[in-house]
Design a protein around this motif. Structure first.
Motif, PDB file in Angstrom:
ATOM      1  N   UNK A  13     -10.742   0.965  69.029  1.00 11.15           N
ATOM      2  CA  UNK A  13      -9.312   0.975  68.759  1.00 11.15           C
ATOM      3  C   UNK A  13      -9.011   2.243  67.987  1.00 11.15           C
ATOM      4  N   UNK A  14      -7.908   2.895  68.302  1.00 14.45           N
ATOM      5  CA  UNK A  14      -7.492   4.081  67.558  1.00 14.45           C
ATOM      6  C   UNK A  14      -6.119   3.838  66.965  1.00 14.45           C
ATOM      7  N   UNK A  15      -5.936   4.299  65.736  1.00 13.54           N
ATOM      8  CA  UNK A  15      -4.674   4.135  65.028  1.00 13.54           C
ATOM      9  C   UNK A  15      -4.215   5.488  64.523  1.00 13.54           C
ATOM     10  N   UNK A  16      -2.911   5.721  64.568  1.00 15.08           N
ATOM     11  CA  UNK A  16      -2.346   7.006  64.129  1.00 15.08           C
ATOM     12  C   UNK A  16      -2.217   7.036  62.608  1.00 15.08           C
ATOM     13  N   UNK A  17      -2.025   8.242  62.064  1.00 11.79           N
ATOM     14  CA  UNK A  17      -1.820   8.410  60.620  1.00 11.79           C
ATOM     15  C   UNK A  17      -0.620   7.586  60.156  1.00 11.79           C
ATOM     16  N   UNK A  18       0.457   7.567  60.954  1.00 10.71           N
ATOM     17  CA  UNK A  18       1.666   6.825  60.574  1.00 10.71           C
ATOM     18  C   UNK A  18       1.383   5.325  60.465  1.00 10.71           C
ATOM     19  N   UNK A  19       0.606   4.769  61.393  1.00 12.12           N
ATOM     20  CA  UNK A  19       0.275   3.345  61.354  1.00 12.12           C
ATOM     21  C   UNK A  19      -0.586   2.997  60.143  1.00 12.12           C
ATOM     22  N   UNK A  20      -1.381   3.962  59.685  1.00 12.68           N
ATOM     23  CA  UNK A  20      -2.345   3.714  58.623  1.00 12.68           C
ATOM     24  C   UNK A  20      -1.851   4.087  57.231  1.00 12.68           C
ATOM     25  N   UNK A  21      -0.610   4.523  57.125  1.00 12.32           N
ATOM     26  CA  UNK A  21      -0.087   4.932  55.817  1.00 12.32           C
ATOM     27  C   UNK A  21      -0.225   3.777  54.818  1.00 12.32           C
ATOM     28  N   UNK A  22      -0.963   4.009  53.752  1.00 11.59           N
ATOM     29  CA  UNK A  22      -1.198   2.986  52.738  1.00 11.59           C
ATOM     30  C   UNK A  22      -2.336   2.042  53.067  1.00 11.59           C
ATOM     31  N   UNK A  23      -3.141   2.365  54.082  1.00  6.48           N
ATOM     32  CA  UNK A  23      -4.234   1.499  54.522  1.00  6.48           C
ATOM     33  C   UNK A  23      -5.155   1.138  53.361  1.00  6.48           C
ATOM     34  N   UNK A  24      -5.503  -0.142  53.291  1.00  2.00           N
ATOM     35  CA  UNK A  24      -6.380  -0.638  52.241  1.00  2.00           C
ATOM     36  C   UNK A  24      -7.596  -1.279  52.907  1.00  2.00           C
ATOM     37  N   UNK A  25      -8.730  -0.576  52.876  1.00  2.00           N
ATOM     38  CA  UNK A  25      -9.958  -1.112  53.439  1.00  2.00           C
ATOM     39  C   UNK A  25     -10.732  -1.858  52.359  1.00  2.00           C
ATOM     40  N   UNK A  26     -11.859  -2.435  52.724  1.00  2.00           N
ATOM     41  CA  UNK A  26     -12.595  -3.345  51.847  1.00  2.00           C
ATOM     42  C   UNK A  26     -12.940  -2.757  50.480  1.00  2.00           C
ATOM     43  N   UNK A  27     -13.472  -1.555  50.438  1.00  2.00           N
ATOM     44  CA  UNK A  27     -13.853  -0.946  49.173  1.00  2.00           C
ATOM     45  C   UNK A  27     -12.647  -0.712  48.270  1.00  2.00           C
ATOM     46  N   UNK A  28     -11.561  -0.197  48.842  1.00  2.00           N
ATOM     47  CA  UNK A  28     -10.346   0.042  48.066  1.00  2.00           C
ATOM     48  C   UNK A  28      -9.743  -1.276  47.587  1.00  2.00           C
ATOM     49  N   UNK A  29      -9.842  -2.311  48.399  1.00  2.00           N
ATOM     50  CA  UNK A  29      -9.323  -3.623  48.026  1.00  2.00           C
ATOM     51  C   UNK A  29     -10.054  -4.163  46.801  1.00  2.00           C
ATOM     52  N   UNK A  30     -11.377  -4.001  46.755  1.00  2.00           N
ATOM     53  CA  UNK A  30     -12.145  -4.442  45.588  1.00  2.00           C
ATOM     54  C   UNK A  30     -11.731  -3.701  44.320  1.00  2.00           C
TER      55      UNK A  30
END
Length: 100
Positions: free
Chosen positions: A51-68
């Motif tokens: 799956x590919x996502x654009x920069x606009x879709x991912x603005x503010x993305x919070x992955x597992x490490x950042x969530x912790x």
């Protein structure tokens, strides 16, 4: 500003007679992020999905490490701002939201 450049997750289930191995690889690039999911059950050929996502879709993305890290900061402050919602990627590799 912290940014996830690459993330790898692996899960192994030792179920007899068909052990299952799942892996997710996320890599950031100049246009956004690519998520590759791989599933291998027993001796069968691995099944892959990307799956590919654009920069606009991912603005503010919070992955597992950042969530912790965020959870630790919120715990130290003893407060959660109302309406705290971030884009996230679910266990299937699809874009979703994470609410606190």
């Amino acid at each position: 500003q912290l940014e996830t450049l690459e993330q790898e997750e692996q899960e192994c289930l030792e179920l007899k007679p068909h052990p299952t191995e799942k892996s997710t690889h996320m890599v950031s690039h100049q246009h956004g992020m690519t998520v590759t999911k791989t599933l291998q059950e027993g001796q069968a050929e691995p099944q892959c999905q990307s799956f590919s996502y654009s920069q606009a879709e991912l603005r503010g993305l919070l992955l597992e490490g950042a969530s912790l890290l965020l959870l630790r900061v919120l715990a130290r402050r003893h407060t959660v701002p109302p309406g705290l919602v971030f884009p996230a990627i679910d266990t299937e590799g699809h874009l979703c939201t994470s609410s606190y």
